[in-house]
Design a protein around this motif. Structure first.
Motif, short mmCIF file in Angstrom:
data_model
loop_
_atom_site.label_atom_id
_atom_site.label_comp_id
_atom_site.label_asym_id
_atom_site.label_seq_id
_atom_site.Cartn_x
_atom_site.Cartn_y
_atom_site.Cartn_z
N ALA A 4 -11.29 3.68 5.11
CA ALA A 4 -10.24 3.49 6.11
C ALA A 4 -9.38 2.31 5.67
N LEU A 5 -8.14 2.26 6.14
CA LEU A 5 -7.29 1.16 5.71
C LEU A 5 -6.27 0.78 6.77
N LEU A 6 -6.03 -0.54 6.83
CA LEU A 6 -4.94 -1.10 7.61
C LEU A 6 -3.95 -1.65 6.59
N VAL A 7 -2.73 -1.13 6.60
CA VAL A 7 -1.69 -1.56 5.68
C VAL A 7 -0.72 -2.46 6.43
N GLU A 8 -0.52 -3.68 5.94
CA GLU A 8 0.44 -4.57 6.57
C GLU A 8 1.83 -3.94 6.59
N LYS A 9 2.63 -4.30 7.59
CA LYS A 9 3.99 -3.79 7.65
C LYS A 9 4.84 -4.47 6.57
N PRO A 10 5.87 -3.81 6.06
CA PRO A 10 6.14 -2.39 6.25
C PRO A 10 5.15 -1.55 5.44
N VAL A 11 4.95 -0.31 5.85
CA VAL A 11 3.94 0.53 5.24
C VAL A 11 4.15 0.68 3.74
N ALA A 12 5.39 0.70 3.28
CA ALA A 12 5.69 0.88 1.86
C ALA A 12 7.11 0.43 1.58
N SER A 13 7.54 0.54 0.33
CA SER A 13 8.90 0.14 -0.04
C SER A 13 9.93 1.19 0.33
N THR A 14 9.51 2.46 0.35
CA THR A 14 10.43 3.55 0.67
C THR A 14 9.78 4.49 1.68
N THR A 15 10.62 5.25 2.36
CA THR A 15 10.11 6.24 3.32
C THR A 15 9.27 7.29 2.61
#
Length: 330
Positions: free
Chosen positions: A98-109
């Motif tokens: 499982a993972l919690l990704v800090e915002k923003p989720v990524a560099s691109t949509t």
């Protein structure tokens, strides 16, 4: 091989943190104190920094996220710089964690959609770290406007230029918090974007005035910059019957209501619970991992807010290009 937490599983979940900057170190600190978690290790390419955090919190220091994934973890917090989120998240998901990704989720949509799709295909919990949702003042504002006819939302998030180096401007770093709040407060998608941005002293935009309209007809405005010598975080929400003001730093929430023909009105201060937002966020994440239910901020919501933030930048760039073309023709 990662553990799979069953709903009745009461043991402490084995968690690792990759990225030991400001946010990653805070995640590690809180996880080390949570009764439902065992902080196994922290990872960072800067081994000296990873070792400092590990020594302070009494856990292991790992070389990188791959090293973490060899430690039989249940979950990983991804707090590395944004441009690493995509590759790290896919590795974590592939390992069944499982993972919690800090915002923003990524560099691109597109990268965000890939992360969401991979988590769904693997059946692992994915949460996005929009920690402001867990601010007790934000939750008090949300409760105060529940069931109301919302008219407008104005959010100010300003402060001095951050000491940390960043590869993004204020829209992705700061305004994405408030885009998420606007969507959450209204329960509606943003359908119109009117951005104004400027790079006054930095390479990327350090001032942004962003206007929105939601599908439900609510008008919203975000004022954010890195040029103010002090921090300010305020939310103003106008409804048909009341006006709610929340100070997210002092955590004071006030509502004004019962407007009278003589210009008078009533005011009351609303109760705001005491809680550390990051602890509440991580509690929610661990609960979702245990139960297999959706966390409060899903991957899809994280991608939706990132998409609006990116559209603010692209719309502004396109408008500038159109203006330049008109000047050239003129």
């Amino acid at each position: 091989m990662a553990h799979t937490a069953a709903p009745e599983d009461k043991r402490a979940l084995r968690v690792g943190v990759t990225g030991t900057g400001i946010m990653g170190s805070n995640h590690a600190r809180v996880l080390s104190q949570l009764p439902g978690a065992e902080l196994v290790a922290v990872a960072d390419p800067d081994q000296a920094q990873a070792q400092r955090v590990a020594s302070f919190l009494g856990c292991k220091a790992a070389a990188d996220h791959r090293d973490l994934l060899s430690m039989d973890l249940d979950a990983v917090v991804v707090a590395a710089p944004t441009h690493y989120h995509h590759s790290i998240a896919l590795d974590v998901i592939d390992a069944g964690c499982a993972l919690l990704v800090e915002k923003p989720v990524a560099s691109t949509t597109a990268e965000g959609h890939e992360i969401v799709a991979a988590a769904k295909a693997k059946g692992v919990t994915l949460m996005i770290g929009h920690v402001e949702r867990f601010n007790p003042a934000v939750r008090a504002v949300k409760e105060a406007i529940k069931g109301e006819n919302l008219l407008s939302i104005a959010i100010t998030r300003v402060g001095p230029f951050p000491p940390r180096m960043s590869n993004v401007g204020v829209v992705i770093d700061l305004a994405v918090h408030d885009i998420d709040l606007i969507r959450w407060f209204t329960g509606s998608d943003i359908v119109e974007v009117q951005p104004q941005t400027s790079a006054a002293i930095a390479e990327r935009e350090d001032i942004a005035l962003l206007q929105f309209r939601t599908a439900s007809g609510v008008l919203a405005h975000i004022n954010t910059n890195w040029l103010t010598p002090f921090k300010a975080r305020t939310v103003h929400v106008a409804t048909a019957k009341k006006y709610v003001i929340g100070d997210l730093l002092t955590r004071q929430v006030t509502e004004h209501f019962d407007y009278r023909p003589d210009g008078s009105y009533s005011t009351r201060h609303l109760p705001v619970a005491y809680a550390e937002p990051l602890r509440a966020e991580l509690d929610n994440f661990l609960s979702a991992v245990r139960s297999g239910t959706a966390p409060e901020v899903t991957g899809e919501e994280g991608v939706a807010s990132l998409d609006i933030a990116i559209s603010c930048l692209t719309e502004r760039a396109e408008a500038a290009a159109r203006s330049a073309k008109r000047r050239a023709v003129g």
